[in-house]
Design a protein around this motif. Structure first.
Motif, PDB file in Angstrom:
ATOM      1  N   GLU A  19      -3.848   6.886   4.661  1.00  0.00           N
ATOM      2  CA  GLU A  19      -2.923   6.618   3.117  1.00  0.00           C
ATOM      3  C   GLU A  19      -1.130   6.215   3.727  1.00  0.00           C
ATOM      4  O   GLU A  19      -0.380   6.035   2.883  1.00  0.00           O
ATOM      5  N   ASN A  75       2.101   4.019  -3.533  1.00  0.00           N
ATOM      6  CA  ASN A  75       1.576   5.383  -3.433  1.00  0.00           C
ATOM      7  C   ASN A  75       2.508   5.904  -3.801  1.00  0.00           C
ATOM      8  O   ASN A  75       3.099   6.430  -3.019  1.00  0.00           O
ATOM      9  N   ASP A 113       0.832  -1.336  -0.147  1.00  0.00           N
ATOM     10  CA  ASP A 113      -0.085  -0.180  -0.357  1.00  0.00           C
ATOM     11  C   ASP A 113       0.997   1.047  -0.142  1.00  0.00           C
ATOM     12  O   ASP A 113       0.575   2.301  -0.527  1.00  0.00           O
TER      13      ASP A 113
END
Length: 337
Positions: free
Chosen positions: A295, A224, A220
């Motif tokens: 995030e 990003n 993840d």
């Protein structure tokens, strides 16, 4: 010791490096919604497996024998779940004035909110010859207590951008942590003789599953492009973590060895390790639940990923010194008898 033997001994730390590199090279495989489907396989399947495995391996009899040492339990749990988070909060008030990445600093706060681990504190206490039963009880009891206390501390000190309310957090933790642990203990009651005879590699199984969780967490992160990790900040965090561990171990050691406390050298050893160690096994899954969809989750997770091998490394280095101290303290009492 040969190279192969060293690799086998340090396989988990090597595994952390391998899965992080793999996540960097191919992040799309383990991202949310990717082929691995971590929102199902990891969030529920892997986490449940870890705690079922823990329930299956914990010896209920040893935990029961240590139950009545209330003063020791109170000291360990209050130090790790009250003093540690508050002290870290005050320290971070100063560190926010520096150039260290703010998400790594928040990660340090998450470390302070974690309960003691089920494994490392017990292993090191046993290696020294300390009160193993007390270490086992406090590690297990701390994990149960952390299910309720740790999410509250995380939300209190950090808040959460997650849309998951506390009731949902608790229910998911209950289903993936408490229920598997209870089922593991029930199964152990039926399979105890077989488990003691065959001695399955419980620790290896949990560590292998944990590597999968770490892999998806960093997938993840690397998927990003807006997240960057400053090497200088990372090195400073490593230094801060080692400094915190040494300082807190020394602080609790000085307190426990005061004449009026009444703790034996064996008790002191268990208290020192249980009070200053933090659980990676409970910590990473809990962060994924509390900060679901966040995030910066991986950056927040970095200090905990550093703290775990650091506490094992530091504890292992100190084993001979602590063992010598404990032996020297026990000799006078033996002579008096």
């Amino acid at each position: 010791m040969g190279l192969l033997a060293r690799i086998r001994k340090q396989w988990f730390i090597i595994g952390i490096v391998v899965v992080i590199v793999s996540a960097k090279l191919q992040p799309s495989f383990g991202i949310r919604g990717g082929p691995l489907k971590p929102e199902v396989t990891i969030a529920y399947g892997a986490v449940s497996l870890i705690f079922f495995n823990s329930g299956l391996s914990l010896k209920t009899e040893e935990l029961t024998r240590a139950l009545l040492h209330f003063r020791l339990h109170l000291l360990v749990q209050s130090f790790t779940l009250v003093f540690f988070p508050l002290a870290m909060w005050l320290l971070l008030k100063l560190l926010t004035l520096t150039a260290i990445n703010q998400w790594l600093l928040r990660g340090l706060q998450t470390v302070s909110c974690m309960p003691p681990p089920v494994s490392s504190a017990v292993i090191l206490t046993k290696a020294v010859g300390g009160n193993e039963a007390a270490a086992i009880f406090n590690s297990a009891f701390g994990s149960f207590l952390g299910i309720v206390v740790t999410p509250v501390l995380l939300l209190l000190f950090l808040g959460s951008s997650s849309s998951v309310p506390f009731s949902s957090i608790f229910s998911q933790l209950f289903m993936t942590v408490v229920v598997p642990l209870i089922l593991g203990q029930i199964c152990r009651g039926f399979l105890r003789e077989c488990l003691e005879r065959r001695k399955p590699p419980f620790g290896t199984i949990s560590s292998a599953v944990l590597l999968m969780i770490i892999y998806t967490t960093f997938c993840d992160t690397f998927s990003n492009p807006n997240i960057e990790l400053d090497p200088t900040s990372l090195l400073l965090v490593v230094f801060i973590i080692f400094s915190i561990q040494v300082s807190f171990m020394l602080l609790i050691f000085i307190f426990c060895t005061r004449p009026r406390t009444g703790f034996t050298p064996a008790d002191t050893v268990a208290i020192v390790f249980c009070s200053t160690h933090k659980s990676l096994t409970l910590g990473i899954p809990m962060l994924k639940i509390v900060f679901a969809g966040y995030e910066h989750l991986s950056l927040i997770s970095v200090p905990l990923l550093i703290y775990h091998p650091a506490q094992i490394l530091l504890g292992s280095v100190l084993v001979p010194t602590i063992r010598s101290w404990m032996t020297s303290r026990q000799k006078p009492s033996l002579l008096l008898k």
